[in-house]
Design a protein around this motif. Structure first.
Motif, PDB file in Angstrom:
ATOM      1  N   PRO A  21       0.818  -1.223   0.000  1.00  0.00           N
ATOM      2  CA  PRO A  21       0.000   0.000   0.000  1.00  0.00           C
ATOM      3  C   PRO A  21       0.853   1.275   0.000  1.00  0.00           C
ATOM      4  O   PRO A  21       0.788   2.084   0.930  1.00  0.00           O
ATOM      5  CB  PRO A  21      -0.809  -0.143   1.284  1.00  0.00           C
ATOM      6  N   VAL A  22       1.651   1.450  -1.045  1.00  0.00           N
ATOM      7  CA  VAL A  22       2.566   2.588  -1.122  1.00  0.00           C
ATOM      8  C   VAL A  22       1.796   3.909  -1.091  1.00  0.00           C
ATOM      9  O   VAL A  22       2.150   4.839  -0.354  1.00  0.00           O
ATOM     10  CB  VAL A  22       3.463   2.485  -2.373  1.00  0.00           C
ATOM     11  N   ALA A  23       0.716   4.001  -1.869  1.00  0.00           N
ATOM     12  CA  ALA A  23      -0.079   5.241  -1.904  1.00  0.00           C
ATOM     13  C   ALA A  23      -0.722   5.515  -0.544  1.00  0.00           C
ATOM     14  O   ALA A  23      -0.785   6.669  -0.103  1.00  0.00           O
ATOM     15  CB  ALA A  23      -1.147   5.158  -2.992  1.00  0.00           C
ATOM     16  N   ASP A  24      -1.167   4.460   0.141  1.00  0.00           N
ATOM     17  CA  ASP A  24      -1.766   4.643   1.473  1.00  0.00           C
ATOM     18  C   ASP A  24      -0.738   5.148   2.479  1.00  0.00           C
ATOM     19  O   ASP A  24      -1.046   5.976   3.332  1.00  0.00           O
ATOM     20  CB  ASP A  24      -2.380   3.333   1.980  1.00  0.00           C
ATOM     21  N   LEU A  25       0.494   4.629   2.391  1.00  0.00           N
ATOM     22  CA  LEU A  25       1.544   5.102   3.288  1.00  0.00           C
ATOM     23  C   LEU A  25       1.878   6.563   2.991  1.00  0.00           C
ATOM     24  O   LEU A  25       2.064   7.356   3.917  1.00  0.00           O
ATOM     25  CB  LEU A  25       2.798   4.226   3.182  1.00  0.00           C
ATOM     26  N   ALA A  26       1.923   6.928   1.720  1.00  0.00           N
ATOM     27  CA  ALA A  26       2.185   8.332   1.353  1.00  0.00           C
ATOM     28  C   ALA A  26       1.098   9.234   1.926  1.00  0.00           C
ATOM     29  O   ALA A  26       1.387  10.309   2.458  1.00  0.00           O
ATOM     30  CB  ALA A  26       2.263   8.480  -0.162  1.00  0.00           C
ATOM     31  N   ALA A  27      -0.156   8.782   1.857  1.00  0.00           N
ATOM     32  CA  ALA A  27      -1.262   9.571   2.421  1.00  0.00           C
ATOM     33  C   ALA A  27      -1.158   9.630   3.939  1.00  0.00           C
ATOM     34  O   ALA A  27      -1.396  10.681   4.554  1.00  0.00           O
ATOM     35  CB  ALA A  27      -2.598   8.974   1.996  1.00  0.00           C
ATOM     36  N   HIS A  28      -0.784   8.510   4.559  1.00  0.00           N
ATOM     37  CA  HIS A  28      -0.619   8.461   6.019  1.00  0.00           C
ATOM     38  C   HIS A  28       0.458   9.446   6.479  1.00  0.00           C
ATOM     39  O   HIS A  28       0.313  10.104   7.512  1.00  0.00           O
ATOM     40  CB  HIS A  28      -0.258   7.028   6.430  1.00  0.00           C
ATOM     41  N   LEU A  29       1.520   9.544   5.673  1.00  0.00           N
ATOM     42  CA  LEU A  29       2.614  10.464   6.008  1.00  0.00           C
ATOM     43  C   LEU A  29       2.317  11.901   5.587  1.00  0.00           C
ATOM     44  O   LEU A  29       3.101  12.801   5.863  1.00  0.00           O
ATOM     45  CB  LEU A  29       3.902   9.991   5.324  1.00  0.00           C
ATOM     46  N   ARG A  30       1.197  12.079   4.905  1.00  0.00           N
ATOM     47  CA  ARG A  30       0.792  13.394   4.389  1.00  0.00           C
ATOM     48  C   ARG A  30       1.851  13.989   3.476  1.00  0.00           C
ATOM     49  O   ARG A  30       2.187  15.170   3.572  1.00  0.00           O
ATOM     50  CB  ARG A  30       0.452  14.344   5.534  1.00  0.00           C
ATOM     51  N   LEU A  31       2.376  13.133   2.594  1.00  0.00           N
ATOM     52  CA  LEU A  31       3.341  13.604   1.608  1.00  0.00           C
ATOM     53  C   LEU A  31       2.592  14.403   0.546  1.00  0.00           C
ATOM     54  O   LEU A  31       1.456  14.089   0.202  1.00  0.00           O
ATOM     55  CB  LEU A  31       4.076  12.432   0.958  1.00  0.00           C
ATOM     56  N   GLY A  32       3.228  15.405   0.013  1.00  0.00           N
ATOM     57  CA  GLY A  32       2.605  16.253  -0.995  1.00  0.00           C
ATOM     58  C   GLY A  32       2.284  15.479  -2.257  1.00  0.00           C
ATOM     59  O   GLY A  32       2.904  14.479  -2.575  1.00  0.00           O
ATOM     60  N   SER A  33       1.292  15.939  -3.002  1.00  0.00           N
ATOM     61  CA  SER A  33       0.937  15.310  -4.269  1.00  0.00           C
ATOM     62  C   SER A  33       0.614  16.398  -5.282  1.00  0.00           C
ATOM     63  O   SER A  33       0.460  17.570  -4.936  1.00  0.00           O
ATOM     64  CB  SER A  33      -0.260  14.370  -4.088  1.00  0.00           C
TER      65      SER A  33
END
Length: 196
Positions: free
Chosen positions: A15-27
């Motif tokens: 779940p790479v995208a979920d982890l990015a969202a969890h970390l609140r990484l910019g998109s």
């Protein structure tokens, strides 16, 4: 006893995208996805740490296990769970000769905590030889197959590892209380030195 993983979970299952969202990484930037490899690495490291702690495979993979003697004539505990299928049981003699055992001579007892190979009796292992078992371990091939608490524990530990990386120091030496609380019920306590 020797356990080997014959395959690894696909990167697409992480779940790479979920982890990015969890970390609140910019998109929405031109370099979206630049961190995907690092996030996948953090997820794999977190999974490995949790799997080692609880003795279970999270995402499905093929495994091979060798044992020189059975725990008893009727049953043998498996070193990792959950196990969904046994693909082959073979007896290897001292000289390296291999006899594949008919599936009707053994059966899998599915259990999330203590899966077992059972028989009436199990096939006899040759003197000086070993039994080689190939099986499918893990909760399933997709991230959604994991129990919610284990998925959350991986996400928390992966986030901790990513934040430690970003701060310039290594991964924490111990798991946080939140991660330990989430995985505690999955731990298998072994009272004897052999697999029951």
């Amino acid at each position: 006893m020797n356990l080997r993983e014959l395959s690894a979970p696909e990167t697409a299952a992480l779940p790479v995208a979920d982890l990015a969202a969890h970390l609140r990484l910019g998109s929405g930037f031109a370099d979206d996805g630049a961190e995907d490899a690092a996030l996948a690495f953090c997820l794999r490291a977190a999974m490995a740490a949790i799997e080692g702690r609880i003795g279970k495979a999270l995402l499905e993979r093929d495994c091979e296990w060798e044992v020189a003697h059975w725990f008893s004539e009727e049953r043998q505990g498996l070193p990792v769970g959950p196990v969904s299928a046994v693909s082959e049981l073979a007896l290897v003699d001292r000289a390296g000769g291999v006899e594949v055992v008919e599936p009707g001579r053994y059966r899998l007892h599915r259990d999330i905590y203590r899966p077992e190979l059972r028989g009436d009796p199990l096939p006899r292992i040759p003197l000086g030889g070993r039994a080689r078992l190939r099986f499918l371990a893990g909760f399933g091939p997709h991230w959604s197959d994991l129990p919610a608490d284990l998925a959350q524990a991986v996400m928390l530990l992966a986030a901790e590892n990513h934040e430690a990386r970003a701060a310039g120091y290594g991964a924490p030496a111990t798991m946080s209380f939140g991660v330990l609380a989430l995985i505690e019920r999955y731990r298998t306590v072994r009272l004897l030195g052999d697999l029951l």
